[in-house]
Design an enzyme around this catalytic site. Structure first.
Site, short mmCIF file in Angstrom:
data_model
loop_
_atom_site.label_atom_id
_atom_site.label_comp_id
_atom_site.label_asym_id
_atom_site.label_seq_id
_atom_site.Cartn_x
_atom_site.Cartn_y
_atom_site.Cartn_z
CE1 TYR A 14 -3.73 2.46 0.53
CE2 TYR A 14 -2.28 3.45 2.16
CZ TYR A 14 -3.40 3.51 1.36
OH TYR A 14 -4.18 4.63 1.38
CG ASP A 26 5.77 4.12 1.08
OD1 ASP A 26 5.93 4.78 2.11
OD2 ASP A 26 4.66 3.96 0.53
CE LYS A 38 0.39 6.80 7.31
NZ LYS A 38 -1.03 6.73 7.22
N1 PLP Z 1 2.62 4.88 1.99
C1 PLP Z 1 2.38 4.09 3.06
C2 PLP Z 1 3.33 2.98 3.37
C3 PLP Z 1 1.29 4.32 3.88
O1 PLP Z 1 1.06 3.52 4.92
C4 PLP Z 1 0.42 5.39 3.57
C5 PLP Z 1 -0.76 5.66 4.40
O2 PLP Z 1 -1.19 4.87 5.19
C6 PLP Z 1 0.69 6.17 2.45
C7 PLP Z 1 1.80 5.89 1.70
C8 PLP Z 1 -0.19 7.30 2.07
O3 PLP Z 1 -0.06 8.36 2.93
P1 PLP Z 1 -1.26 9.43 3.03
O4 PLP Z 1 -2.37 8.74 3.74
O5 PLP Z 1 -0.65 10.56 3.80
O6 PLP Z 1 -1.62 9.80 1.64
#
Ligand code: PLP
Length: 436
Positions: free
Chosen positions: A163, A244, A271
């Site tokens: 994700y 990520d 985050k």
């Molecule tokens: N990447 C990862 C690993 C995440 O867990 C999340 C959100 O949970 C995101 C990207 C996306 O971040 P945002 O919710 O700030 O768009």
């Protein structure tokens, strides 16, 4: 009926009873939900917060305590899916936001905080250059697009169950709302199959993106060998590697990459780094990031009204430099490791098919005895027991994600860890007949 069918019927009955008690305890949350459905589809504007029969609505929070619309108190072990690392209303964050507000909110100009924050972020996570966005989704969108332009190749390797934001969901392989890149779907932690897939797309693969520990998919760490293989293969074929670290950057002073010792070309962040305000960032090798240098005649544009908003810049700077120092990161993750070990010892003592995976301050529960090395392993575990665990822990005043994920935030101390361990112990004892 077979033993399994009988047990499933018992789990269904226990779940029905737990949900009935939940409905009875939460009339104000139910009323809010019903009202919300008249103006938002399903009463919802953030899918992860929806669950049947209806979600709890919170009205107030302080430190690691929260109160719902019906007056019940919870210990916050969700920590806003890792974004709430500082706890609610940390005085240092609050002071930074108040000070920023004193000088206006949206300036429509470069401001005095953004480069200081950028320096703190780049030094902390070993990035040569960084740019800010408003969310992790946006950070990944920009990073992936940048990689495709830099390499002049189209394909994006992602992992089943990964994700990377609202338009990058790969649970069950993908989602119709994903950005329509040309994806190559690989299996997390599967070294040989992934190596073969990289080789098969060697001429057209622009980028490989993954979390060094899958977060949303169940707190499943990548093996060092898997990450080292990806680094070597990406370099060999001329593709970029993106980590990520939107969630995992909190797991060590320099992010999880500093522990595993594998350096990606680009890193995405999000985050908690914005101090609890909307935040995202992408950065890494200067040679790649310089594509955005607006002094270049061929510069790539990177717009975003709120990219440098002073609330995020100020809260984030205060958080990273005054609160979540490298020492604080080490201590928090030691606490998380100790908590996970303690919970796993309780599961083992009870002989239950239940375990907590994760690293440091992030953990997730899985109802299986088998090793959980991929999101597919997590999906194969018992999902009804996980749902029962969620409702039972809510009844014990523990706030967690419906999918069984928890985080340890800074205000959580020994008393809160004891409370969680106590709730898990009661679950193990009270549901013993279902946990065979
Ligand atoms: N990447 C990862 C690993 C995440 O867990 C999340 C959100 O949970 C995101 C990207 C996306 O971040 P945002 O919710 O700030 O768009």
């Amino acid at each position: 009926m077979s033993d399994t069918a009988l047990r499933n019927a018992d789990i269904d009955a226990a779940l029905a009873e737990a949900k009935e008690a939940y409905v009875a305890r939460n009339p104000n949350s139910l009323a809010r939900y019903v009202e919300a459905t008249t103006v938002m589809p399903g009463g919802n504007t953030r899918t992860v917060l929806h669950y049947a029969p209806f979600p709890v609505a919170m009205v107030r929070a302080e430190g690691c305590r929260m109160w719902d619309a019906d007056g019940a108190e919870y210990t916050d072990f969700l920590g806003e899916y890792t974004a709430g690392l500082y706890g609610h209303s940390h005085p240092v964050i609050r002071a930074a936001v108040d000070k920023a507000l004193d000088n206006g909110i949206s300036l429509g100009a470069a401001n005095m905080t953004e480069a200081r924050f950028a320096r703190a972020v780049t030094e902390r996570f070993g990035l040569e250059r960084v740019r800010f966005t408003n969310s992790g989704t946006e950070a990944n969108l920009l990073a992936l697009s940048t990689a495709r332009i830099f390499t002049r190749r189209p394909k994006v390797m992602v992992f089943d169950g990964g994700y990377h934001g609202a338009v990058f969901g790969f649970a069950g392989g993908g989602s119709p709302i994903n950005v329509p890149f040309d994806y190559v779907l690989a299996r997390y932690n599967d070294i040989e199959a992934t190596r073969a897939l990289v080789a098969a797309h060697a001429d057209s693969l622009a980028v490989v993106i993954l979390e060094p520990m899958i977060g949303s998919g169940g707190c499943i760490p990548a093996s060092g060998d898997f990450l080292r293989m990806l680094r070597a293969e990406a370099t060999r074929i001329g593709a970029l590697l993106i980590f990520d670290e939107v969630m995992t950057s909190r797991l060590a002073p320099g992010g999880l990459q500093s522990v595993v010792g594998v350096k990606p070309d680009l890193t995405t962040l999000g985050k908690y780094i914005g101090g609890g305000m909307s935040f995202g960032a992408f950065g890494g090798r200067a040679e790649i990031m310089e594509l955005f240098d607006p002094r270049r005649p061929d510069a790539l544009p990177h717009a975003g009204t709120f990219n440098n908003n002073v609330l995020t810049m100020s809260a984030g700077l205060a958080g990273l430099t005054e609160i979540y120092t490298p020492d604080a990161a080490l201590a928090l993750n030691r606490r998380g490791d100790a908590l996970r070990d303690r919970l796993n010892a309780l599961c083992a003592q009870a002989g239950a098919p239940m375990q907590f995976t994760g690293i440091g301050s992030m953990l997730a529960v899985h109802f299986t005895r088998g090793a959980v090395r991929s999101p597919a392993d997590a999906a194969a575990a018992n999902q009804k027991l996980k749902e029962l665990f969620f409702f039972d822990l809510l009844a014990h005043g523990i706030w967690l994600a419906r999918r069984g994920m928890m985080t340890v935030s800074l205000p959580i101390g020994d008393a809160e860890c004891d409370r969680l361990a106590g709730a898990v112990q009661e679950f193990l004892a009270g549901r013993r007949s279902l946990l065979v």
